[in-house]
Write a protein that holds these residues in place. Structure first.
Motif, PDB file in Angstrom:
ATOM      1  N   ARG A  53       0.865  -1.181   0.000  1.00 17.37           N
ATOM      2  CA  ARG A  53       0.000   0.000   0.000  1.00 17.37           C
ATOM      3  C   ARG A  53       0.901   1.231   0.000  1.00 17.37           C
ATOM      4  NH1 ARG A  53      -4.894   0.023   4.152  1.00 17.37           N
ATOM      5  NH2 ARG A  53      -3.190   0.044   5.687  1.00 17.37           N
ATOM      6  N   ILE A  54       0.577   2.173  -0.883  1.00  9.99           N
ATOM      7  CA  ILE A  54       1.434   3.338  -1.130  1.00  9.99           C
ATOM      8  C   ILE A  54       0.697   4.624  -0.804  1.00  9.99           C
ATOM      9  CG2 ILE A  54       2.767   4.592  -2.869  1.00  9.99           C
ATOM     10  CD1 ILE A  54       2.842   1.939  -4.480  1.00  9.99           C
ATOM     11  N   LYS A  55       1.347   5.509  -0.081  1.00  4.94           N
ATOM     12  CA  LYS A  55       0.854   6.873   0.105  1.00  4.94           C
ATOM     13  C   LYS A  55       1.338   7.698  -1.078  1.00  4.94           C
ATOM     14  CE  LYS A  55      -0.003  11.060   1.233  1.00  4.94           C
ATOM     15  NZ  LYS A  55      -1.282  11.616   0.793  1.00  4.94           N
ATOM     16  N   MET A  56       0.417   8.116  -1.951  1.00  3.86           N
ATOM     17  CA  MET A  56       0.799   8.878  -3.127  1.00  3.86           C
ATOM     18  C   MET A  56       1.190  10.300  -2.749  1.00  3.86           C
ATOM     19  SD  MET A  56       0.688   6.676  -5.466  1.00  3.86           S
ATOM     20  CE  MET A  56       1.113   7.839  -6.770  1.00  3.86           C
ATOM     21  N   GLU A  91       3.583   2.640   2.445  1.00  5.11           N
ATOM     22  CA  GLU A  91       3.001   2.806   3.782  1.00  5.11           C
ATOM     23  C   GLU A  91       2.979   1.493   4.550  1.00  5.11           C
ATOM     24  OE1 GLU A  91      -0.372   2.134   6.448  1.00  5.11           O
ATOM     25  OE2 GLU A  91      -0.368   1.549   4.333  1.00  5.11           O
ATOM     26  N   SER A  92       2.638   0.400   3.874  1.00  2.91           N
ATOM     27  CA  SER A  92       2.620  -0.911   4.529  1.00  2.91           C
ATOM     28  C   SER A  92       2.771  -1.986   3.462  1.00  2.91           C
ATOM     29  CB  SER A  92       1.322  -1.118   5.321  1.00  2.91           C
ATOM     30  OG  SER A  92       0.185  -1.000   4.489  1.00  2.91           O
ATOM     31  N   ILE A  93       3.136  -3.176   3.892  1.00  2.00           N
ATOM     32  CA  ILE A  93       3.343  -4.290   2.963  1.00  2.00           C
ATOM     33  C   ILE A  93       2.550  -5.503   3.409  1.00  2.00           C
ATOM     34  CG2 ILE A  93       5.631  -3.463   2.298  1.00  2.00           C
ATOM     35  CD1 ILE A  93       6.849  -5.587   4.108  1.00  2.00           C
ATOM     36  N   GLY A  94       2.173  -6.328   2.445  1.00  2.00           N
ATOM     37  CA  GLY A  94       1.458  -7.556   2.745  1.00  2.00           C
ATOM     38  C   GLY A  94       2.418  -8.710   2.960  1.00  2.00           C
ATOM     39  N   GLU A  95       1.844  -9.832   3.328  1.00  2.00           N
ATOM     40  CA  GLU A  95       2.631 -11.031   3.571  1.00  2.00           C
ATOM     41  C   GLU A  95       3.380 -11.453   2.313  1.00  2.00           C
ATOM     42  OE1 GLU A  95       1.817 -15.729   4.772  1.00  2.00           O
ATOM     43  OE2 GLU A  95       0.236 -14.223   4.989  1.00  2.00           O
ATOM     44  N   GLY A  96       4.618 -11.862   2.478  1.00  2.00           N
ATOM     45  CA  GLY A  96       5.402 -12.371   1.364  1.00  2.00           C
ATOM     46  C   GLY A  96       6.164 -11.328   0.581  1.00  2.00           C
ATOM     47  N   VAL A  97       5.951 -10.052   0.871  1.00  2.00           N
ATOM     48  CA  VAL A  97       6.654  -8.986   0.146  1.00  2.00           C
ATOM     49  C   VAL A  97       8.100  -8.912   0.635  1.00  2.00           C
ATOM     50  CG1 VAL A  97       6.800  -6.496  -0.259  1.00  2.00           C
ATOM     51  CG2 VAL A  97       4.575  -7.651  -0.294  1.00  2.00           C
ATOM     52  N   GLU A  98       9.033  -8.964  -0.288  1.00  2.00           N
ATOM     53  CA  GLU A  98      10.449  -8.959   0.065  1.00  2.00           C
ATOM     54  C   GLU A  98      11.206  -7.765  -0.510  1.00  2.00           C
ATOM     55  OE1 GLU A  98      11.979 -12.682  -1.280  1.00  2.00           O
ATOM     56  OE2 GLU A  98      10.955 -13.860   0.282  1.00  2.00           O
ATOM     57  N   ARG A  99      10.696  -7.187  -1.592  1.00  2.00           N
ATOM     58  CA  ARG A  99      11.451  -6.143  -2.288  1.00  2.00           C
ATOM     59  C   ARG A  99      11.226  -4.754  -1.719  1.00  2.00           C
ATOM     60  NH1 ARG A  99       9.023  -5.966  -7.197  1.00  2.00           N
ATOM     61  NH2 ARG A  99      10.449  -4.289  -7.768  1.00  2.00           N
ATOM     62  N   PHE A 100      10.221  -4.592  -0.860  1.00  2.11           N
ATOM     63  CA  PHE A 100       9.889  -3.266  -0.348  1.00  2.11           C
ATOM     64  C   PHE A 100       9.735  -3.278   1.162  1.00  2.11           C
ATOM     65  CE2 PHE A 100       8.091  -3.674  -4.623  1.00  2.11           C
ATOM     66  CZ  PHE A 100       8.662  -2.587  -5.268  1.00  2.11           C
ATOM     67  N   LYS A 101       9.912  -2.110   1.734  1.00  5.60           N
ATOM     68  CA  LYS A 101       9.654  -1.918   3.162  1.00  5.60           C
ATOM     69  C   LYS A 101       8.979  -0.556   3.331  1.00  5.60           C
ATOM     70  CE  LYS A 101      14.173   0.138   4.274  1.00  5.60           C
ATOM     71  NZ  LYS A 101      14.548   0.342   2.866  1.00  5.60           N
ATOM     72  N   PRO A 102       8.237  -0.354   4.420  1.00  2.01           N
ATOM     73  CA  PRO A 102       7.633   0.959   4.654  1.00  2.01           C
ATOM     74  C   PRO A 102       8.682   2.065   4.645  1.00  2.01           C
ATOM     75  CG  PRO A 102       6.681  -0.657   6.127  1.00  2.01           C
ATOM     76  CD  PRO A 102       7.834  -1.336   5.442  1.00  2.01           C
ATOM     77  N   GLY A 103       8.344   3.158   3.968  1.00  5.85           N
ATOM     78  CA  GLY A 103       9.260   4.284   3.858  1.00  5.85           C
ATOM     79  C   GLY A 103       9.982   4.369   2.536  1.00  5.85           C
ATOM     80  N   ASP A 104       9.973   3.291   1.750  1.00  7.89           N
ATOM     81  CA  ASP A 104      10.625   3.315   0.434  1.00  7.89           C
ATOM     82  C   ASP A 104       9.892   4.259  -0.510  1.00  7.89           C
ATOM     83  OD1 ASP A 104      12.579   1.480   1.091  1.00  7.89           O
ATOM     84  OD2 ASP A 104      11.498  -0.239   0.247  1.00  7.89           O
ATOM     85  N   LYS A 105      10.648   5.039  -1.264  1.00  9.26           N
ATOM     86  CA  LYS A 105      10.049   5.823  -2.345  1.00  9.26           C
ATOM     87  C   LYS A 105       9.898   4.910  -3.566  1.00  9.26           C
ATOM     88  CE  LYS A 105      11.296  10.605  -1.280  1.00  9.26           C
ATOM     89  NZ  LYS A 105      11.975  11.838  -1.751  1.00  9.26           N
ATOM     90  N   VAL A 106       8.719   4.964  -4.186  1.00  9.84           N
ATOM     91  CA  VAL A 106       8.443   4.058  -5.298  1.00  9.84           C
ATOM     92  C   VAL A 106       7.683   4.765  -6.404  1.00  9.84           C
ATOM     93  CG1 VAL A 106       8.412   1.961  -3.870  1.00  9.84           C
ATOM     94  CG2 VAL A 106       6.291   3.270  -4.212  1.00  9.84           C
ATOM     95  N   ILE A 107       7.748   4.177  -7.579  1.00  9.52           N
ATOM     96  CA  ILE A 107       6.883   4.552  -8.702  1.00  9.52           C
ATOM     97  C   ILE A 107       6.059   3.329  -9.053  1.00  9.52           C
ATOM     98  CG2 ILE A 107       6.860   5.057 -11.181  1.00  9.52           C
ATOM     99  CD1 ILE A 107       9.152   6.972 -10.765  1.00  9.52           C
ATOM    100  N   PRO A 108       4.730   3.453  -9.019  1.00 12.17           N
ATOM    101  CA  PRO A 108       3.874   2.331  -9.427  1.00 12.17           C
ATOM    102  C   PRO A 108       4.065   2.045 -10.913  1.00 12.17           C
ATOM    103  CG  PRO A 108       2.633   3.990  -8.205  1.00 12.17           C
ATOM    104  CD  PRO A 108       3.952   4.602  -8.555  1.00 12.17           C
TER     105      PRO A 108
END
Length: 391
Positions: A53-56, A91-108
């Motif tokens: 989940r991403i805070k835009m 903002e948060s990650i679901g189960e099994g997510v390995e490539r991201f952590k809360p606080g990472d800047k991302v582009i969808p």
């Protein structure tokens, strides 16, 4: 989950419901074909397995979003949250997510990569079979939505739906970028800039000293101009019926600009005469079937390449004499510059940070998110190159 005091102040308009895993926030909902955007309070469910989940923070307004609003695309379901060119913070990650952590800047990613299908394992394409199949439903991979409004399910758009303060995407539909990147400018790298720039450098592979023409000088077309210049083209002709775009086009690399309405001849005749038989590379960045045909005819009869970049209406077709290709002309299509965006986007962001490409020059307007309808008015009237909405 990021504590509220660590989220940018602009996001404080969003609040948690009684269930701390559900977020209530603002989103621009389109309730039907050609309906104006309505700023609504939506409920965004928590990410499930392999989702984030991403805070835009910022999102651009692209012509493809306008097509989606008007029901011109096959993957437009209503009610829907449009938008596909943005940047934000995990903002948060679901189960099994390995490539991201809360606080990472991302582009969808509106063109995700599963990394496992036959296409993802073939260097000739940047299309993912898994993502392409899921995308047509306007839902997540499990067949459900993460958005509700007024008790109704809301569909997503191109895996992203960036016209919302918070979004949920699959892990394969995002890529991590430099944490120092300014998200307002680099949001364009999620679609518009990458599409045009990649079409020139990657799809066409423009060579030094070549001649090029770009039909349509919006964000994508101007990015194609930038790509042609970066590749070392000696002549870059911008073609548009809006002369207000000419100065910026020349600043970004066009050697000249022409308005088809200024001539009694067809634009293909004009370009053939100007270049002694046609151009090495032609880019159609309008999405109009008539300009697609004109672009093909503007390429050199023996070795010209035309790249179709613009998105046409879902029911439109082009008619052209196949003999036009007999002598050596080529036609190619390009989606997101033919680039594997999961890897390419972070590199383009880095290039921007190193001042190798100036994406910011394509941003002509910055508006608060709630003024989204004004942003679309600017797009439709031809008064903007790219409007970025800020949350």
């Amino acid at each position: 989950m990021i504590p509220l005091n660590n989220i940018p102040k602009t996001s404080m308009k969003s609040i948690y419901l009684h269930d701390p895993n559900i977020i209530k926030c603002r989103a621009a909902v389109t309730w039907g074909v050609n309906k104006p955007f309505s700023i609504e309070e939506v409920e965004v469910a928590p990410p499930k397995v392999n989702e984030i989940r991403i805070k835009m923070v910022a999102t651009g307004i692209c012509r493809t979003d306008d097509h989606g609003m008007k029901g011109k695309l096959e993957n437009s379901y209503f009610p829907i949250i449009l938008g596909h060119e943005g940047a934000g913070i995990v903002e948060s990650i679901g189960e099994g997510v390995e490539r991201f952590k809360p606080g990472d800047k991302v582009i969808p990613l509106c063109l995700p990569q599963c990394g496992q299908c036959i296409c993802c394992n073939d260097p000739r394409t940047n299309i993912c079979i898994v993502a392409s199949t899921d995308n047509r439903r306007g839902l997540m991979a499990d067949g459900t939505s993460r958005y509700t409004c007024k008790g109704k399910q809301i569909y997503n758009f191109f895996h992203t739906s960036t016209f919302s303060e918070y979004i949920v995407v699959e892990e394969i539909a995002a890529t991590k970028i430099d944490n120092n990147a300014p998200l307002d400018n680099v949001s364009l790298i999620g679609c518009g800039f990458t599409t045009g720039y990649g079409a020139a450098l990657n799809t066409a592979k423009v060579h030094p000293g070549s001649t090029c023409a770009v039909f349509g000088l919006g964000c994508v077309g101007l990015a194609a101009v930038m790509g042609c210049k970066a590749a070392g083209a000696s002549r870059i002709i911008g073609v548009d019926i809006n002369k207000d775009k000419f100065d910026l086009a020349k600043e970004l690399g066009a050697t000249e600009c022409i308005n088809p309405k200024d001539y009694d001849k067809t634009i293909e005749q004009v370009l053939q005469e100007k270049t002694g038989g046609g151009l090495d590379y032609v880019f159609e960045c309008v999405g109009n079937t008539n300009t697609m045909v004109a672009a093909i005819k503007s390429s050199h009869f023996a070795f010209g390449t035309t790249v179709i970049v613009g998105v046409s209406d879902k029911n439109e077709t082009i008619t052209i004499d196949p003999m036009i290709f007999l002598t050596g002309r080529k036609m190619a299509s390009s989606i997101l510059g033919g680039l594997r965006v999961k890897d390419a986007i972070p590199k383009l962001v880095t290039a921007y940070m190193e001042k190798k490409v100036d994406v910011g020059k394509l941003v002509t307007h910055r508006l608060p998110f709630e003024e989204i309808n004004k942003g679309f008015d600017l797009l439709q009237s031809g008064k903007s190159i790219r409007t970025v909405l800020l949350f």
